[in-house]
Design a protein around this motif. Structure first.
Motif, PDB file in Angstrom:
ATOM      1  N   ARG A 345       0.826  -1.214   0.000  1.00  0.00           N
ATOM      2  CA  ARG A 345       0.000   0.000   0.000  1.00  0.00           C
ATOM      3  C   ARG A 345       0.854   1.256   0.000  1.00  0.00           C
ATOM      4  NH1 ARG A 345      -5.256  -1.764   3.716  1.00  0.00           N
ATOM      5  NH2 ARG A 345      -6.304  -2.818   1.982  1.00  0.00           N
ATOM      6  N   GLY A 346       2.011   1.172   0.641  1.00  0.00           N
ATOM      7  CA  GLY A 346       2.913   2.318   0.614  1.00  0.00           C
ATOM      8  C   GLY A 346       3.394   2.636  -0.790  1.00  0.00           C
ATOM      9  N   TYR A 347       3.729   1.599  -1.575  1.00  0.00           N
ATOM     10  CA  TYR A 347       4.208   1.851  -2.929  1.00  0.00           C
ATOM     11  C   TYR A 347       3.073   2.314  -3.841  1.00  0.00           C
ATOM     12  CZ  TYR A 347       7.070   1.641  -7.070  1.00  0.00           C
ATOM     13  OH  TYR A 347       7.758   1.993  -8.209  1.00  0.00           O
ATOM     14  N   VAL A 348       1.859   1.798  -3.625  1.00  0.00           N
ATOM     15  CA  VAL A 348       0.720   2.291  -4.400  1.00  0.00           C
ATOM     16  C   VAL A 348       0.522   3.782  -4.143  1.00  0.00           C
ATOM     17  CG1 VAL A 348      -1.780   2.141  -4.734  1.00  0.00           C
ATOM     18  CG2 VAL A 348      -0.452   0.053  -4.485  1.00  0.00           C
ATOM     19  N   LEU A 349       0.668   4.192  -2.893  1.00  0.00           N
ATOM     20  CA  LEU A 349       0.552   5.616  -2.567  1.00  0.00           C
ATOM     21  C   LEU A 349       1.679   6.418  -3.225  1.00  0.00           C
ATOM     22  CD1 LEU A 349      -0.364   5.367   1.232  1.00  0.00           C
ATOM     23  CD2 LEU A 349      -1.895   6.015  -0.648  1.00  0.00           C
ATOM     24  N   TRP A 350       2.902   5.846  -3.271  1.00  0.00           N
ATOM     25  CA  TRP A 350       4.031   6.505  -3.920  1.00  0.00           C
ATOM     26  C   TRP A 350       3.768   6.704  -5.411  1.00  0.00           C
ATOM     27  CZ3 TRP A 350       8.154   9.342  -3.152  1.00  0.00           C
ATOM     28  CH2 TRP A 350       9.159   9.398  -4.123  1.00  0.00           C
ATOM     29  N   LEU A 351       3.144   5.715  -6.049  1.00  0.00           N
ATOM     30  CA  LEU A 351       2.811   5.834  -7.470  1.00  0.00           C
ATOM     31  C   LEU A 351       1.734   6.877  -7.730  1.00  0.00           C
ATOM     32  CD1 LEU A 351       2.675   2.050  -8.482  1.00  0.00           C
ATOM     33  CD2 LEU A 351       4.214   3.742  -9.473  1.00  0.00           C
ATOM     34  N   THR A 352       0.892   7.153  -6.722  1.00  0.00           N
ATOM     35  CA  THR A 352      -0.289   7.991  -6.948  1.00  0.00           C
ATOM     36  C   THR A 352      -0.079   9.450  -6.570  1.00  0.00           C
ATOM     37  OG1 THR A 352      -1.685   6.054  -6.491  1.00  0.00           O
ATOM     38  CG2 THR A 352      -2.755   8.217  -6.486  1.00  0.00           C
TER      39      THR A 352
END
Length: 429
Positions: A345-352
């Motif tokens: 979820r942290g990386y998804v947030l980084w992508l967004t």
């Protein structure tokens, strides 16, 4: 085999058992479609269109070669996961700490810039179809929808949505190729390898661009998410991979036909980058009417948004495995599904969210240079490490590379090294 048959299903069918098993294998096709839908983005469509508009059908053979190379790469990735029962990142770590250092730097910079690129690419057709909102607003909405989808969804729903999107892409683009009435003789002549003057870079791009990104490394994770976790699924995985990339090849050939027949004969040129597809929209509207141009924009959106969803889900899985592998090396065990974990979820947030700054400000030159330099190295890295891993004792003997797989992977590595050098030369000029 008994285990495979049990997994393939228990429906009673009067046909011979082999017939039933083959039919069920076809029904299981999915992870390959996901990786193909993710890897072929709007930029690949533009590159193929431009190649067709400049050289007609002369580079069709390069598309076919590209399909063969990508089948070999994806098959090798899936074979590693199934044959060893471990992930590609476990394999990379066994080659030395340098792989983790490279991946950490690469995935941070790549994700930051790709997030903005994916959101903008998805927004371009939406802004053309629904001009009630500015491009930036559509880009942010696209990123947020992608975030919500992978945050709350699961692999089964993800695969169905990706299959639907590639179906939309396929039907619209192939239909468009039929609509322009291709010259069959000229099309077939393109299967004979030749290099028109000035076509070397475009040829390498076509061979290397038929669905080739970091998401190829995510294929093994999608194979595992499907429930294929050991060598009993090897034949199913190989069928899945071939179907996916042959479908992708047909899709890219259709775009080459559009470029060759619609643009090459008319002497029309497109804008470089994703915005070139908006030029094609205007051309289609003038020649075939608004209905066809609108359908094309829908296909453009499906192509871009499927890439966004695939990266948000697949590269986040890669990053999660990177974090978990490091923790396990220190004796810290990871629990729970990857899709609900903090690293995912942290990386998804980084992508967004951080890339939204680039959506408004454009992409600063220094970031673009770093992104291009690192990104250009990833596919040689993947190809060469697969050769290393699949010829070593890390892989059970029966699943190690044969001469064909080694040949295609080495050819892929050489191809991507040349493309890498070209990328770096372009960045320095």
């Amino acid at each position: 085999m008994a285990e495979e048959t049990e997994r393939l299903g228990e429906d009673v069918d009067p046909r011979p058992a082999a017939d039933q098993q083959q039919t069920r294998r076809w029904r299981l096709v999915g992870p390959g479609i996901v990786v193909a839908a993710t890897a072929v983005g709007a930029g690949d469509l533009v590159a193929t269109l431009i190649a067709g508009s400049r050289f007609g059908y002369a580079l069709l053979w390069a598309v076919v070669l590209g399909v063969a190379v990508k089948i070999a790469l994806a098959e090798a990735t899936g074979r590693w996961h199934l044959a060893t029962g471990s992930t590609i990142f476990v394999g990379w770590r066994s080659l030395g700490a340098w792989t983790s250092v490279y991946f950490a730097v690469y995935v941070a910079i790549w994700g930051f810039v790709y997030g903005a690129t994916a959101m903008t690419s998805s927004a371009l057709p939406l802004a053309a179809l629904f001009p009630v909102l500015p491009l930036e607003a559509w880009a942010i909405l696209s990123g947020l929808v992608g975030l919500a989808f992978v945050w709350f969804g699961n692999y089964r729903v993800f695969e169905k949505v990706m299959t639907a999107l590639i179906g939309v892409m396929f039907v619209i683009v192939v239909g468009l190729a039929v609509l322009v009435v291709p010259d069959l003789g000229a099309t077939l002549s393109g299967l004979v390898p030749r290099l028109p003057e000035g076509s070397a870079v475009y040829t390498l791009g076509l061979v290397g661009g038929v669905g080739g990104t970091i998401t190829m490394a995510a294929y093994g994770y999608w194979v595992n998410a499907k429930g294929w976790r050991d060598a009993s699924w090897m034949r199913v995985m190989r069928l899945d991979n071939r179907v996916a990339y042959i479908t992708t090849g047909v899709f890219v050939v259709a775009m080459l036909i559009v470029g060759a027949d619609l643009l090459y004969r008319s002497g029309i040129t497109l804008t470089e980058g994703d915005r070139g597809l908006l030029d094609l929209d205007e051309i289609l509207r003038d020649r075939f009417g608004r209905v066809v141009s609108t359908l094309f924009l829908v296909g453009f959106w499906a192509t871009s948004f499927s890439s966004l969803l695939g990266v948000w889900q697949g590269v986040s899985l890669l990053f999660t495995d990177f974090v978990r592998t490091r923790r396990e090396a220190r004796g810290q065990l990871s629990e729970g599904p990857a899709e609900r974990s903090l690293p995912y979820r942290g990386y998804v947030l980084w992508l967004t969210f951080p890339p939204m700054v680039l959506v408004f400000l454009g992409q600063p030159f220094a970031i673009v240079v770093a992104y291009g330099a690192l990104g250009a190295f990833f596919m040689p890295f993947l190809a060469l490490t697969l050769v290393w891993l699949l010829n070593s004792s890390r892989t059970p003997e029966q699943w190690r590379n044969g001469w064909l797989s080694n040949g295609l992977l080495v050819a892929a590595a050489l191809l991507f090294v040349v493309l890498c050098v070209n990328e770096l030369v372009g960045l320095g000029s």
